[in-house]
Design a protein around this motif. Structure first.
Motif: not given
Length: 886
Positions: A345-357
Motif C-alpha cells: 500500500v505504501a508503494g502505491y501511495v508513493k509511486n501512484g496508482i497505475p492509470p490502466e487499473l
C-alpha cells in the motif's frame, strides 16, 4: 431545510429523466406525496414479480444511549402486528404471498423488503402502510420476540468474522454513533421495554422519513397512483434531532481474535471517504484497484504468500472504512503478512496508482450497474442504496461521479487515507477444534409447546384474494433448447431488461467418483489454476482482456460470464479459452498445490469440517465414495500431469450444459456458442457421475466442540429411500412447507421461535437426488435448549405422520410453494440455476409446470402417508457444533 433539499434532488432527477429516450423515461415514475413520502417506481420485465423496499431513514445511529439494538428490536416487532393487522393475519399474508418478506437494520437505515407476484403488489403495499401508521408493540409480544432476537445475537457472536467487524468499527469510529453496529446486545434487550419501542416507532416511522422503492413488471405511473391512494392519508410527523457524528483523528491499533475458521485472516483497515464526501467515488475506485487481480496485492496469492486477497468497504455518510484482508494457512506468520500488505500500500501511495487499473475499475463499476438490472430485487437494492442510503437522486448519479474520477483523484485519496501510521490492523488466528465425541442419546422431555390445529385467520378485504384460490404458475417465455453435434446442451432465453448477456454453465461431474485413488484434491488444484490464464494469454493478459470489456468471468465445473451485449462474442471467446484451454503453468501449479495442501491442513482441524465429516460418517456406510476426501499428503503428491489428465477426462461437452440469458437473439447466441465450443471433443467413455444408492442410516449423536461459538448449531439429518423421480417427492414438499418456509405461519417457526423463543432460524430440508436423498432440520439455539428444540421438531414430525394437515394449512402450503416457484425466477442467475438443476436431474425444462399441477392436486392424506412412509424422526443423525459438551 430537508423539504427544500428533497425538492432540489427530485428536480435534478427530473432534468435527468427529461434527457432519457421516451421509452426509458416511461419506465420510471417518481414523486413526493404531500406527507413527505418519496416514491420511485421502476419497470423491470424480467419476471411477473415486483420488489417492494420501504426504507426508513433510521438505524442504530439514532438508538438511545445504552440501547444499541433499539432499531433492530423495532424491526423484529414490525412482524408482531399493527392496529388493523394482527400478527396472525400478517403471517398468513406473508405465507400466501410466497414468504419473501424480510427486513434489515443498518447504522443509518432500516429496510422492509418484499418480493411478490405483480398481482399481490397492493396487499404488500397495504401491509407497509398499516405498519407505518402504527404498531402494537405489546409487552407480551416483546417478551416472546426477545428470545428470538437474542438467538440472532448469539448466532452472530458465534461468527468470528462478525466479531472482527465489530472490533474494527470500535477502533475506526471510536467516540461516534458509528462505533457500534445495529445488532444490539442481550443485556440491552433485557432492559428494553415495549413502551420504549412504541416511542421509537412514533419518533422515526413517518412517511417524511421514508423512501419507497418499487421495481418490477408494473406500469410505473399506475403504480405511483396506487401508492398515493394507500399511503397518502398517513400524516407526517415531526422528527427528533439526529445525533451528530464528529469523527476523531484515527489512532493506530492492533488486536487478535481466536477463530474457528480453517485459515487465518490478516487485516489492514483504513478510513475512506463517506457518502457525503465529494471524494466518495474516487474512494470506491481506489478500493476496486486494491482488489484487482492485476494489482500488487493480488500478487501475494500468485507468489504463494497468501491463500486469498480481498478488499471490503463499510461505508457511512460521514466516513467509510476499507479493509484489505489476506487469508493465510494455520501456523503461518500473520503479522509478517500485515507488514507486507502495508508495504505494498505504501508503494502505491508513493509511486501512484497505475492509470490502466483506474480505467479498468471505472469500466467495471459502470458495467456492474447494468448487471444489477438482471435481478428485480437487485435493481431495487441499487435504487435503495443510491437514494435512501447515499442521498442521491438516482443510481446514475453514482455512475456519473465514477465517470468523472481521474487518476489524480484516486492518487490524492490514496495519499490522504491510506496512512499506515494510523491503520487498524488485526489477526484472526485459527484454533483447532477438539475431537468430535459421541453425545448422550436424545430423550424427549415432558413439556410440549406443539401447536394445536391452527384455525384459518380471516384476512382484511384487501388481502382476501391471496387465499381464496391457488395461484397459477406463470410459465413465461419458453427457452430455445439445442443439442450441439458434440453433445453440449445449449439453452437460450432472450430478455429485454437491459443491454447485458449472462452465460451460465455446468459440467456434470463428481470428484468422489472421478478422482483416481490417491489423487484426492486434484479437482481443487485445478480450480485454483483456472485464474492463471490460457494457453494463448498468460494470467495478466487474460485478466486485462476481461477488464477491457468489463466482463465478469469464472471458470471451473460451474462457470459463468456477465458481459455487455456488444462484447458478447468476445466474452464467450475468453470464457471458452479459459475453460477448454487453461494455461496450467508449471510454476503456478507448484504454488497452488502448496497453497491447497496448507489450506487443507487447517480445514481438516476446523470445527466446520469436523461437523460436516461427523454428519457424513453417521449417514453413509464406511466404504461410501462420499466419505473420500483430500489430505495435505494426497495433494502434495499430485503432479501437473495428474491435473491435466483430470481436466481432459472430466471436462467434456457431452456432460456440459450452457444457459444464455439476456439481450441476444437465439440464433446469434447459438452461432457464437457453436463457434467457440463446437470443436470441443470428449475423450473416452462417459464417466459415472451419480453416487450409488445407500441404505438407511441408524440414529447417532455427535458433539463437535467449537469454543468460538456461543450458540449451538444443530443439524438433524437422515437418509431416506425416496429419490427425485418418486411421486411422493411432491407431497413431501407440500408437507415441508407446512413445517417451514413461511415464517410464523408455518409450524416449526411458530412453535420453536414465536411461542417458545428457542431459536432465531429453523428450517426443514429435503435434498432429493437421482440415487440418494436426505431429509433433515437445521436450527441454532442456546446449548441448554438443544434437547427442548429437538423435542419440538420430533413432535411436529410425528404429528405429520399421524394426523392429516388441516385444509387451511394444506392450502397455505400449496400457495406458498406455488408463489415461491415464481419468486425463484426473479433474476437471470436464478432462472439459469433452475434450468441447470433440471438438466442435472435429467428432468424436462417444463417440469416446474408439471410440479405445479402435482402440488395443486396433492391431498392431506397423501402428505400424511408420504411422511409416514419415508420420514423416521427417531433415526436422525444429530451433529451439534458449539460450546456445549456432551
Amino acid at each position: 431545510m430537508q423539504t427544500s433539499l428533497f425538492r432540489a434532488l427530485f428536480l435534478a432527477c427530473a432534468i435527468f429523466m427529461s434527457l432519457l429516450p421516451p421509452a426509458a423515461a416511461a419506465d420510471i415514475s417518481r414523486g413526493t406525496l404531500p406527507n413527505g413520502l418519496r416514491v420511485i417506481v421502476v419497470r423491470n420485465t424480467l419476471a411477473p414479480a415486483v420488489a417492494v423496499q420501504l426504507n426508513y431513514l433510521v438505524g442504530s445511529v439514532e438508538a438511545p444511549p445504552g440501547f444499541p439494538g433499539m432499531a433492530h428490536a423495532q424491526e423484529h416487532m414490525m412482524f408482531r402486528g399493527s392496529p388493523g393487522l394482527s400478527a396472525d393475519q400478517l403471517s398468513t399474508i406473508i405465507a400466501a404471498a410466497g414468504g419473501d418478506f424480510n427486513a434489515d437494520t443498518q447504522q443509518v437505515v432500516t429496510q422492509y423488503l418484499a418480493t411478490v407476484a405483480v398481482k399481490d403488489l397492493e396487499p404488500a403495499l397495504r401491509v407497509e402502510a398499516l405498519r407505518m401508521q402504527g404498531i402494537i408493540d405489546s409487552r407480551k409480544a416483546w417478551e416472546e420476540e426477545r428470545g428470538a432476537i437474542e438467538q440472532e445475537v448469539a448466532q452472530d457472536l458465534s461468527n468470528p468474522e462478525y466479531l472482527l467487524s465489530v472490533r474494527l468499527l470500535e477502533n475506526l469510529f471510536d467516540g461516534t454513533p458509528y462505533e457500534h453496529d445495529a445488532l444490539g446486545t442481550r443485556t440491552s434487550f433485557d432492559k428494553t421495554t415495549a413502551a420504549m419501542l412504541q416511542k421509537f416507532h412514533r419518533d422515526w416511522y413517518a412517511p417524511n422519513n421514508a423512501v419507497l422503492i418499487i421495481v418490477g413488471d408494473v406500469d410505473p405511473a399506475h403504480t405511483l397512483t396506487m401508492v398515493r391512494r394507500i399511503f397518502g392519508t398517513i400524516p407526517a410527523r415531526h422528527l427528533p434531532p439526529r445525533p451528530t457524528v464528529a469523527l476523531q483523528p484515527l489512532k493506530a491499533a492492533f488486536f487478535e481474535l481466536e477463530s474457528n475458521l480453517p485459515y487465518g485472516l490478516a487485516v489492514v483497515a483504513y478510513r475512506l471517504p463517506g457518502y457525503e464526501n465529494p471524494d466518495y467515488a474516487a474512494g470506491q475506485i481506489l478500493g476496486d484497484v486494491l482488489e484487482s487481480q492485476r494489482g500488487n496485492l493480488y500478487n501475494l496469492v500468485t507468489e504463494g504468500k497468501a491463500l486469498a486477497i480481498g478488499f471490503e468497504g463499510m461505508m457511512l455518510p460521514k466516513g467509510g472504512a476499507g479493509f484489505t484482508t489476506a487469508a493465510f494457512p494455520q501456523g503461518d506468520d500473520g503479522k509478517r503478512l500485515i507488514a507486507i500488505m502495508k508495504e505494498i500500500v505504501a508503494g502505491y501511495v508513493k509511486n501512484g496508482i497505475p492509470p490502466e487499473l483506474v480505467d479498468a475499475a471505472k469500466r467495471h463499476e459502470v458495467a456492474d450497474a447494468e448487471y444489477e438490472k438482471n435481478s428485480i430485487a437487485g435493481q431495487a437494492f441499487m435504487w435503495s442504496q443510491a437514494v435512501a442510503i447515499e442521498g442521491r437522486t438516482c443510481p446514475d448519479d453514482d455512475i456519473a461521479a465514477i465517470r468523472r474520477v481521474t487518476v489524480e483523484d484516486v492518487n490524492r485519496v490514496a495519499r490522504m487515507y491510506l496512512v499506515n501510521d494510523t491503520a487498524i490492523t488485526a489477526l484472526l488466528i485459527p484454533r483447532p477444534s477438539g475431537k468430535p465425541v459421541e453425545a448422550k442419546g436424545f430423550s424427549r422431555g415432558n413439556e410440549s409447546f406443539v401447536s394445536k390445529n391452527v384455525k384459518p385467520v380471516k384476512l382484511p378485504a384487501w388481502a382476501a384474494n391471496l387465499t381464496t384460490a391457488l395461484p397459477a404458475l406463470a410459465t413465461g417465455k419458453k427457452p430455445a433448447d439445442f443439442r450441439l453435434a458434440n453433445g453440449l446442451r445449449l439453452i437460450i432465453l432472450p430478455t429485454a431488461t437491459n443491454g447485458t448477456v449472462g452465460v451460465y454453465g455446468r459440467v456434470k461431474n463428481n470428484p468422489f467418483l472421478e478422482t483416481p485413488r490417491g489423487k484426492e484434491g486434484v479437482d481443487s488444484v485445478l480450480d485454483g489454476l483456472f485464474s492463471y490464464g490460457t494457453t494463448s494469454l498468460d494470467r495478466l493478459a487474460f485478466q486485462r482482456a476481461l477488464d477491457d470489456i468489463a466482463a465478469d468471468e469464472t471458470a471451473g465445473a460451474s462457470f459463468s460470464l456477465n458481459v455487455l451485449k456488444e462484447h458478447f462474442a468476445q466474452g464467450v471467446h475468453l470464457l471458452a479459452d479459459n475453460l477448454l484451454r487453461p494455461a496450467l503453468p508449471p510454476e503456478a501449479f507448484k504454488v497452488v498445490r502448496t497453497e491447497t495442501a496448507a489450506a487443507l491442513a487447517g480445514k481438516l482441524e476446523s470445527p466446520g469440517w469436523l461437523a460436516g465429516r461427523a454428519l457424513d460418517k453417521g449417514l453413509y456406510p464406511r466404504d461410501d465414495p462420499a466419505l473420500r476426501h483430500a489430505t495435505p499428503e494426497t495433494v502434495a503428491a499430485l503432479t501437473l500431469d495428474d491435473v491435466r489428465n483430470y481436466h481432459r477426462t472430466v471436462f467434456r461437452p457431452d456432460l456440459t450444459t450452457i444457459v444464455v440469458i439476456g439481450a441476444v437473439a437465439p440464433a446469434q447466441a447459438k452461432e457464437v456458442i457453436e463457434k467457440e465450443f463446437g470443436a470441443w471433443r470428449a475423450e473416452g467413455p462417459r464417466p459415472a457421475t451419480d453416487l450409488p444408492p445407500v441404505p438407511l442410516n441408524g440414529p447417532s449423536a455427535v458433539s463437535v466442540p467449537d469454543k468460538s461459538r456461543v450458540q449451538d448449531e444443530v443439524t438433524l439429518a437422515e437418509t431416506i429411500g425416496l429419490t427425485r423421480e418418486n411421486p411422493d417427492y411432491y407431497p413431501l414438499q407440500v408437507g415441508l412447507h407446512v413445517l417451514s418456509g413461511g415464517f410464523y405461519a408455518t409450524r416449526l417457526y411458530r412453535d420453536l421461535r414465536e411461542r417458545a423463543g428457542l431459536v432465531y432460524t429453523v428450517e426443514a430440508f429435503l435434498h432429493a437426488g437421482k440415487t440418494r436423498s436426505l431429509f433433515g432440520v437445521f436450527y441454532g439455539c442456546d446449548p441448554n435448549n438443544v434437547t427442548k428444540a429437538r423435542d419440538l421438531v420430533e413432535r411436529n414430525l410425528y404429528r405429520m405422520q399421524r394426523e392429516p394437515v388441516s385444509a387451511h394449512e394444506l392450502r397455505q402450503a400449496k400457495t406458498l410453494l406455488l408463489r415461491q416457484m415464481l419468486l425463484d425466477r426473479t433474476s437471470a442467475g436464478s432462472i439459469a440455476a433452475e434450468f441447470l438443476d433440471l438438466v442435472l436431474h435429467d428432468l424436462p425444462l417444463d417440469e416446474p409446470a408439471q410440479a405445479a399441477e402435482r402440488y395443486r392436486t396433492t391431498t392431506a392424506a397423501q402428505v400424511r402417508k408420504a411422511f409416514a412412509r419415508w420420514i423416521r424422526p427417531s433415526a436422525f443423525v444429530q451433529v451439534t457444533r458449539g460450546p456445549s459438551q456432551p
